[in-house]
Design a protein around this motif. Structure first.
Motif, short mmCIF file in Angstrom:
data_model
loop_
_atom_site.label_atom_id
_atom_site.label_comp_id
_atom_site.label_asym_id
_atom_site.label_seq_id
_atom_site.Cartn_x
_atom_site.Cartn_y
_atom_site.Cartn_z
N ALA A 27 0.84 -1.21 0.00
CA ALA A 27 0.00 0.00 0.00
C ALA A 27 0.87 1.26 0.00
CB ALA A 27 -0.93 -0.01 1.21
N SER A 28 1.96 1.22 0.77
CA SER A 28 2.88 2.38 0.80
C SER A 28 3.56 2.55 -0.55
CB SER A 28 3.95 2.18 1.87
OG SER A 28 3.35 2.07 3.14
N ALA A 29 3.93 1.43 -1.17
CA ALA A 29 4.57 1.51 -2.49
C ALA A 29 3.61 2.15 -3.49
CB ALA A 29 4.96 0.10 -2.96
N CYS A 30 2.34 1.75 -3.44
CA CYS A 30 1.36 2.30 -4.39
C CYS A 30 1.16 3.80 -4.16
CB CYS A 30 0.03 1.54 -4.26
SG CYS A 30 0.16 -0.19 -4.82
N TRP A 31 1.21 4.21 -2.94
CA TRP A 31 1.11 5.64 -2.62
C TRP A 31 2.27 6.41 -3.28
CZ3 TRP A 31 -0.20 7.33 3.05
CH2 TRP A 31 -0.35 8.72 3.10
N LYS A 32 3.47 5.85 -3.15
CA LYS A 32 4.63 6.51 -3.77
C LYS A 32 4.50 6.52 -5.29
CE LYS A 32 7.82 5.13 -0.12
NZ LYS A 32 8.68 4.04 0.28
N ILE A 33 4.05 5.40 -5.85
CA ILE A 33 3.90 5.33 -7.32
C ILE A 33 2.85 6.34 -7.77
CG2 ILE A 33 3.21 3.85 -9.24
CD1 ILE A 33 4.41 1.46 -7.62
N ALA A 34 1.78 6.49 -6.99
CA ALA A 34 0.75 7.49 -7.33
C ALA A 34 1.36 8.89 -7.44
CB ALA A 34 -0.36 7.47 -6.27
N GLN A 35 2.28 9.19 -6.54
CA GLN A 35 2.93 10.51 -6.58
C GLN A 35 3.81 10.65 -7.82
OE1 GLN A 35 4.59 10.00 -2.59
NE2 GLN A 35 3.47 11.81 -1.91
N VAL A 36 4.52 9.58 -8.15
CA VAL A 36 5.38 9.61 -9.34
C VAL A 36 4.53 9.78 -10.60
CG1 VAL A 36 7.00 8.27 -10.73
CG2 VAL A 36 7.20 8.24 -8.24
N VAL A 37 3.40 9.07 -10.66
CA VAL A 37 2.50 9.18 -11.81
C VAL A 37 1.96 10.61 -11.91
CG1 VAL A 37 0.22 8.47 -12.66
CG2 VAL A 37 1.87 6.74 -11.88
N ARG A 38 1.54 11.16 -10.77
CA ARG A 38 0.96 12.50 -10.75
C ARG A 38 1.97 13.54 -11.27
NH1 ARG A 38 0.53 14.34 -4.96
NH2 ARG A 38 2.68 14.87 -5.44
N ASP A 39 3.23 13.36 -10.91
CA ASP A 39 4.25 14.37 -11.24
C ASP A 39 5.08 14.00 -12.47
OD1 ASP A 39 3.39 15.73 -9.03
OD2 ASP A 39 4.95 14.94 -7.71
N ALA A 40 4.64 13.01 -13.24
CA ALA A 40 5.47 12.48 -14.33
C ALA A 40 5.88 13.57 -15.33
CB ALA A 40 4.75 11.34 -15.05
N ALA A 41 4.91 14.39 -15.74
CA ALA A 41 5.24 15.43 -16.73
C ALA A 41 6.17 16.47 -16.12
CB ALA A 41 3.96 16.08 -17.24
N LEU A 42 5.93 16.82 -14.86
CA LEU A 42 6.77 17.83 -14.19
C LEU A 42 8.20 17.35 -14.03
CD1 LEU A 42 4.24 18.83 -11.37
CD2 LEU A 42 4.83 20.16 -13.40
N ASP A 43 8.34 16.05 -13.80
CA ASP A 43 9.66 15.48 -13.52
C ASP A 43 10.35 14.91 -14.76
OD1 ASP A 43 9.26 16.12 -10.90
OD2 ASP A 43 8.62 14.12 -10.27
N GLY A 44 9.73 15.10 -15.93
CA GLY A 44 10.34 14.60 -17.17
C GLY A 44 10.30 13.09 -17.29
N ASN A 45 9.31 12.47 -16.67
CA ASN A 45 9.22 11.01 -16.70
C ASN A 45 8.20 10.48 -17.70
OD1 ASN A 45 11.25 10.44 -14.87
ND2 ASN A 45 9.90 10.74 -13.11
#
Ligand code: AHM
Ligand code: MG
Length: 322
Positions: A27-45
């Motif tokens: 569940a914690s991993a999914c929370w972190k992945i959700a943040q990475v997905v949300r910020d993907a364009a901002l972070d160049g991902n």
């Protein structure tokens, strides 16, 4: 039950403390992945990486980041022995396997073709235990837990331990998952189907007959109108079916049959099949229940017909007509 936190739910409903610890880490991993997905364009991902996954599909940077996060979280559990990931060719043996240790099979970021267009993606997983008489691949009927996280307008974690399906919504302000969907059931009658219709030229007669029956509507053999939806993200399609009913089909067809289909048995079909059954539905490969299929390869593929039990039965029965 509604309003409980994930931790309180696990404590109340799951007696296996090691499994509670593992699900909490996932569940914690999914929370972190959700943040990475949300910020993907901002972070160049967004965009593509230089690598391909075991199926030869081009990976995105975010596929690899999600795999790192999921893998690291599982590895923190002293009880996880084996990891099977869509993004990694080899099975990962974290430590010498002992009977009773966990096998986690997962797709860290499913439907990632939807990322660049800002549509829902998610993570899928299932958990089983190593057994003395079985190899390092999960047995569908012995799964201890299955679930997915959907990264949509809200982030949700949907779980089953076999008896019921429950959905938690991530409360970012409250910093916890909160039980918002205490008993997710697939409605008995389906009025929606989900299939990639652009592949119709590759379908066999049975799939064509089934879809034609749905499209023809009240005047056709089904005697009612069906709506069609396809998001190209299995998690979003299955989540819709869990919420308002329907059936999902990704059959083996003439183009993908050499590789055995499109969707992967261990980390896409098995988890969704366990969830579908626990929600009162069914999941089949067109002949038999997906959970009864023997896993022979970490990345083996299968047909998936999943959703309302009556509809999956109806599809399977069509085989006798061909
Ligand atoms: P992926 O694991 O590479 O994302 O592929 C799986 C996805 C499923 O989520 C979805 O149902 C399917 O591929 C969509 O396939 P298509 O591109 O044929 O629509
Ligand atoms: Mg996938």
């Amino acid at each position: 039950m509604a309003g409980m936190t994930l931790g309180a739910y696990l404590e109340a409903e799951v007696s296996d403390l090691d499994l509670i610890d593992l699900v909490d880490r996932i569940a914690s991993a999914c929370w972190k992945i959700a943040q990475v997905v949300r910020d993907a364009a901002l972070d160049g991902n967004q965009g593509q990486a230089d690598s391909v996954n075991p199926q030869g599909e081009v990976q995105k940077p975010i596929d690899l980041i999600a795999d790192d996060i999921f893998r690291a979280s599982c590895a923190q559990s002293a009880k996880v022995s084996v990891l099977v990931s869509e993004e990694v060719e080899e099975i990962t043996n974290l430590k010498p396997g002992q009977s009773g240790d966990f096998i986690v099979a997962y797709d860290p970021l499913d439907g990632s073709s939807n990322l660049d267009v800002n549509l829902s993606v998610g993570s899928i997983f299932c958990v089983s235990r190593l057994a003395d008489d079985l190899g390092p691949l999960p047995d569908g009927r012995s799964l201890k837990c299955a679930g997915y996280a959907i990264y949509g307008p809200s982030t949700m974690l949907v779980l089953t331990f076999g008896m019921q399906v429950v959905g938690f919504t991530l409360d970012v302000t409250g910093e916890d998952y909160v039980l918002t969907h205490p008993d997710m059931r697939i409605p008995a009658e389906a009025c929606e189907f989900a299939i990639n219709g652009s592949r119709s030229r590759h379908w066999d007669a049975r799939v064509s007959t089934y879809v034609e029956g749905c499209i023809t509507g009240p005047a056709g053999p089904r005697g009612k109108a069906f709506n069609m939806r396809w998001t190209a993200s299995m998690i979003a399609d299955v989540h819709r079916i869990l919420t308002r009913g329907g059936v999902f089909l990704y059959p083996v067809d003439a183009e993908n049959q050499a590789q055995g289909g499109k969707l992967r048995l261990l980390y896409e079909a098995f988890p969704m099949a366990m969830i579908a059954e626990a929600a009162g539905g069914r999941a089949s490969n067109g002949q038999s229940d997906l959970l009864d299929i023997d896993a022979e390869d970490a990345h083996q593929r299968t047909s998936v017909i999943l959703g309302a039990r009556h509809e999956v039965d109806f599809f399977d029965a069509l085989v006798t007509c061909n």
